[in-house]
Motif scaffolding. Structure first.
Motif, short mmCIF file in Angstrom:
data_model
loop_
_atom_site.label_atom_id
_atom_site.label_comp_id
_atom_site.label_asym_id
_atom_site.label_seq_id
_atom_site.Cartn_x
_atom_site.Cartn_y
_atom_site.Cartn_z
N VAL A 140 0.83 -1.20 0.00
CA VAL A 140 0.00 0.00 0.00
C VAL A 140 0.87 1.26 0.00
CG1 VAL A 140 -1.64 1.36 1.35
CG2 VAL A 140 -2.01 -1.08 1.03
N LEU A 141 1.89 1.28 0.84
CA LEU A 141 2.73 2.47 0.94
C LEU A 141 3.54 2.72 -0.32
CD1 LEU A 141 4.09 2.27 4.59
CD2 LEU A 141 2.50 3.93 3.65
N SER A 142 4.05 1.66 -0.91
CA SER A 142 4.95 1.83 -2.05
C SER A 142 4.23 1.91 -3.38
CB SER A 142 5.96 0.67 -2.10
OG SER A 142 5.29 -0.56 -2.31
N LEU A 143 2.97 1.45 -3.44
CA LEU A 143 2.33 1.32 -4.74
C LEU A 143 0.88 1.83 -4.77
CD1 LEU A 143 2.47 0.20 -7.63
CD2 LEU A 143 1.71 -2.00 -6.73
N ILE A 144 0.07 1.41 -3.83
CA ILE A 144 -1.37 1.67 -3.93
C ILE A 144 -1.72 3.10 -3.54
CG2 ILE A 144 -3.64 0.94 -3.14
CD1 ILE A 144 -2.06 -1.03 -4.94
N PHE A 145 -1.09 3.61 -2.49
CA PHE A 145 -1.44 4.94 -1.97
C PHE A 145 -1.29 6.00 -3.04
CE2 PHE A 145 -1.85 6.41 2.61
CZ PHE A 145 -2.52 7.58 2.28
N ILE A 146 -0.26 5.90 -3.87
CA ILE A 146 -0.03 6.91 -4.90
C ILE A 146 -1.18 6.97 -5.90
CG2 ILE A 146 1.30 5.34 -6.40
CD1 ILE A 146 2.13 9.03 -5.86
N PHE A 147 -1.78 5.81 -6.18
CA PHE A 147 -2.90 5.79 -7.13
C PHE A 147 -4.22 6.21 -6.48
CE2 PHE A 147 0.19 3.29 -9.42
CZ PHE A 147 0.05 3.79 -10.71
N ILE A 148 -4.32 6.03 -5.15
CA ILE A 148 -5.48 6.58 -4.44
C ILE A 148 -5.44 8.10 -4.51
CG2 ILE A 148 -6.56 6.80 -2.17
CD1 ILE A 148 -5.53 3.97 -1.55
N VAL A 149 -4.26 8.67 -4.31
CA VAL A 149 -4.10 10.13 -4.41
C VAL A 149 -4.37 10.58 -5.85
CG1 VAL A 149 -2.47 12.04 -4.17
CG2 VAL A 149 -2.49 10.19 -2.49
N PHE A 150 -3.90 9.82 -6.81
CA PHE A 150 -4.14 10.14 -8.22
C PHE A 150 -5.64 10.19 -8.52
CE2 PHE A 150 -4.74 7.94 -12.46
CZ PHE A 150 -4.62 9.09 -13.23
N GLY A 151 -6.38 9.19 -8.04
CA GLY A 151 -7.82 9.17 -8.26
C GLY A 151 -8.51 10.36 -7.61
N ALA A 152 -8.07 10.71 -6.39
CA ALA A 152 -8.66 11.86 -5.69
C ALA A 152 -8.38 13.16 -6.44
CB ALA A 152 -8.11 11.93 -4.27
N LEU A 153 -7.19 13.29 -7.00
CA LEU A 153 -6.85 14.49 -7.77
C LEU A 153 -7.68 14.57 -9.05
CD1 LEU A 153 -2.98 14.64 -7.29
CD2 LEU A 153 -4.62 16.40 -6.62
N LEU A 154 -7.86 13.44 -9.72
CA LEU A 154 -8.70 13.44 -10.92
C LEU A 154 -10.11 13.91 -10.60
CD1 LEU A 154 -8.03 10.23 -13.08
CD2 LEU A 154 -7.61 12.60 -13.67
N GLU A 155 -10.66 13.40 -9.51
CA GLU A 155 -12.02 13.78 -9.12
C GLU A 155 -12.06 15.24 -8.69
OE1 GLU A 155 -15.55 12.32 -6.05
OE2 GLU A 155 -13.61 11.32 -6.09
N GLY A 156 -11.07 15.67 -7.93
CA GLY A 156 -11.08 17.02 -7.39
C GLY A 156 -10.85 18.10 -8.43
#
Length: 635
Positions: free
Chosen positions: A176-192
């Motif tokens: 999660v720390l090395s791979l998944i979290f970055i894409f969660i932030v990416f998805g939030a930025l796309l939505e925001g």
């Protein structure tokens, strides 16, 4: 007090998002310090952004004070236990570790706190699984049959679950720390940044001529947005707030409108190229190249969405819904096409970075850079309100922190499975069953996936399923990629499977419909998704990258397309007209028979399906002729 707590939590969330962006480019720290600090930061985010006192603001003042004390205790004990974990790792490596009674109790209380925060974030199911597994570890020596283990002291249990890299701070947390979290932030930025609005307008313009109209638009928009989102419920709420009311306005009932959105949003997780970040997680777990996984997932995902399109079209014809009038259709403006680059630009950057041989985390970094650049360049609102970026980073940090709670609970479960050996016993039972019937073994695994995935976001669901059940299914001698896609599909489909059906429950309030009825309809619309994993396990040529044979691929594709049609018409009860009960029953039988592996049954099912379709067409033509004759006689 609540506002101060929330502001502090959101500030930490922004910092956490910036932290994962930093480590995606520069790399992480020493593992024990990194994981402990990140877990405690995520615990603080979850506690501070949604404190107990805010959840129960109508309770008497003394109770609210108690709630604050509980949250303070959670932060205190978690901080101490994380600090002790860092100190214990060096001792464990040097084989001189000793844990005082207080260390053991602190670890146990920290685990209980983690499970409580998991309950707050995702409901009771995953938290209950973690709690039951903890009780099993401590008291399972008295259970019968394969559930009995040799017995473990509190010190032994805490050393594995907390003070080491096999439990809470193990592989799931590292991923999660090395791979998944970055894409969660990416998805939030796309939505925001407003990219979702552009996708919805594109979807409405692309489907304006179809009978389904807004329902078909929901399918397209949810598929496009869902592949980058990583969260089914966020997808449902984000696109469903626009699409569901419009679907109802076209004449579809509320349960159907919510079910379409739930099924389409769930399917976004299986749609390449991002697959809700699961494609990158799958690459990390299997070692299979990212592009290979994307190619393998493409045809099954297109078949799934094709079945949704067919089902919506049939329902529209059954209800007599006509296409939207030309003057009322969504018209694309130049601005919409430009804003669509806010989505397609970052996705293209992901593909380009991976094609250059860089890591998925680096691809996530450059996707975020591209998202921010495109947002400021193409969306005037972002230039007027740059603070939306900070809000999106905070949203991504909160979402990622909640995922960390779930992953921590999964770490508890995995440590106990390894410590007690129950996971190996379960795998052995499935493998033994597979020697007598592969289908029964797969069916048992599918049911287990649906149960394990209920109430969880896609990524934690896939992670826990593949780590628990993956080895058991692989022991049946199946290709690694087919195994991972199999468990991933059923983890995704748990979002529309009653009784939990997280996607349907999120869609039902928007549709003003009964949640269980919405879940049942969503499961019916997604029925083909339950069949496809069995098909590509038995006939992996469907995945294009395993034993691909053009003729075999064409044959299975033909059968699947025909199965989609006859099953969809059977479930909707309509083709060119209302179907009789016996015709629907025969269509269900023929549709299921089309996907079995016995050639004689396949051919018989093909002929039966074509015969049923031809019979319905002739019946419809006969009714038209009779109606014409009656009209002529009246004249």
């Amino acid at each position: 007090m609540v506002s101060v707590s929330r502001t502090l939590g959101l500030t930490i969330a922004v910092g956490m998002s910036l932290h994962v962006i930093y480590i995606a480019y520069f790399g992480g720290w020493e593992p024990s310090i990194h994981r402990a600090a990140a877990l405690f930061a995520c615990i603080a985010i979850v506690v501070l952004t949604a404190p107990l006192a805010a959840r129960h603001g109508d309770h008497p003042a003394p109770l609210r004070v108690l709630y604050w004390l509980i949250d303070a205790a959670i932060l205190g004990i978690s901080g101490y236990a994380c600090f002790r974990f860092v100190g214990a790792i060096e001792d464990i490596e040097n084989l001189v570790a000793e844990f005082s009674l207080w260390d053991q109790i602190a670890a146990l209380l920290a685990i209980v706190a983690l499970l409580e925060l998991t309950r707050r974030s995702f409901g009771i199911i995953l938290a209950a699984v973690g709690a039951l597994s903890l009780l099993y570890c401590l008291f399972g020596a008295d259970l019968p049959w394969i559930f009995r283990h040799s017995g473990f002291s509190l010190e032994q249990s805490m050393e594995i679950i907390w003070y080491g890299f096999q439990g809470v701070f193990g592989l799931p947390t590292a991923i999660v720390l090395s791979l998944i979290f970055i894409f969660i932030v990416f998805g939030a930025l796309l939505e925001g940044t407003g990219a979702g609005d552009a996708l919805i307008r594109l979807a409405f313009a692309a489907t304006g001529r179809t009978r389904g109209g807004p329902a078909h638009a929901a399918i397209v928009a949810s598929g496009l947005f869902g592949t980058t989102s990583g969260s089914v419920t966020a997808n449902v709420v984000g696109t469903g707030a626009v699409t569901i009311p419009l679907i109802k306005r076209r004449g579809f009932n509320g349960a159907f409108a919510g079910a379409v959105e739930a099924a389409a949003s769930s399917g976004g997780q299986i749609m390449p190229p991002v697959m809700g970040a699961a494609a990158f997680l799958m690459t990390d777990l299997t070692g299979i190249p990212y592009l290979t996984i994307c190619v393998a997932a493409l045809v099954p995902a297109l078949l799934y969405y094709g079945s949704l399109f067919v089902s919506v079209g049939l329902e529209a014809r059954r209800l007599g819904v006509e296409p939207i009038a030309p003057e009322d259709r969504q018209r694309l403006r130049r601005e919409d096409l430009v804003k669509s680059c806010m989505v397609f630009g970052p996705v293209a950057m992901i593909l380009l970075t991976l094609a250059m041989g860089r890591s998925p985390a680096m691809a996530g970094f450059w996707a975020i850079v591209a998202t921010i650049v495109c947002a400021f360049a193409l969306n005037p609102l972002m230039r007027r309100e740059p603070g939306r970026i900070v809000a999106a980073l905070a949203s991504g940090g909160v979402a990622g922190a909640k995922i960390m709670m779930a992953v921590g609970a999964i770490g508890v479960l995995l440590a106990i499975l390894n410590l007690t050996g129950i996971g190996l016993k379960f795998a052995t039972e499935i493998a033994h069953l597979g020697t007598t019937s592969l289908f029964l073994a797969l069916l048992l695994a599918a049911l287990s996936c649906l149960i394990l995935g209920m109430g969880m976001p896609t990524l934690p669901a896939y992670l826990i399923i593949v780590l628990v059940l993956g080895p058991a299914i692989k022991a049946l001698g199946l290709p690694t990629l087919a195994v991972h896609l199999f468990v991933f599909y059923f983890g995704v489909l748990s979002a529309v499977t009653p009784p939990v059906a997280l996607a349907a429950i999120a869609a039902a309030p928007i549709a003003d419909a009964n949640p269980m009825r919405t879940a049942v309809v969503a499961m019916r619309l997604s029925f083909v998704g339950f069949l496809i994993p069995f098909v590509f396990v038995y006939e992996p040529t469907l995945l294009l990258v395993i034993d691909f044979q053009p003729l075999a691929f064409g044959w299975i594709l033909l059968r699947l397309c025909l199965a989609i049609w006859v099953l969809s018409t059977a479930f909707s009860g309509f083709e060119t007209g209302e179907l009789t009960w016996w015709s629907r029953l025969l269509r269900i039988g023929a549709g299921l028979a089309l996907v079995v592996t016995i050639p004689e049954v396949q051919i018989a099912a093909l002929l039966m399906s074509l015969g049923l379709i031809a019979f319905d067409r002739m019946r419809a033509q006969r009714q038209v002729e009779l109606a014409g004759g009656v009209a002529a006689a009246k004249r």
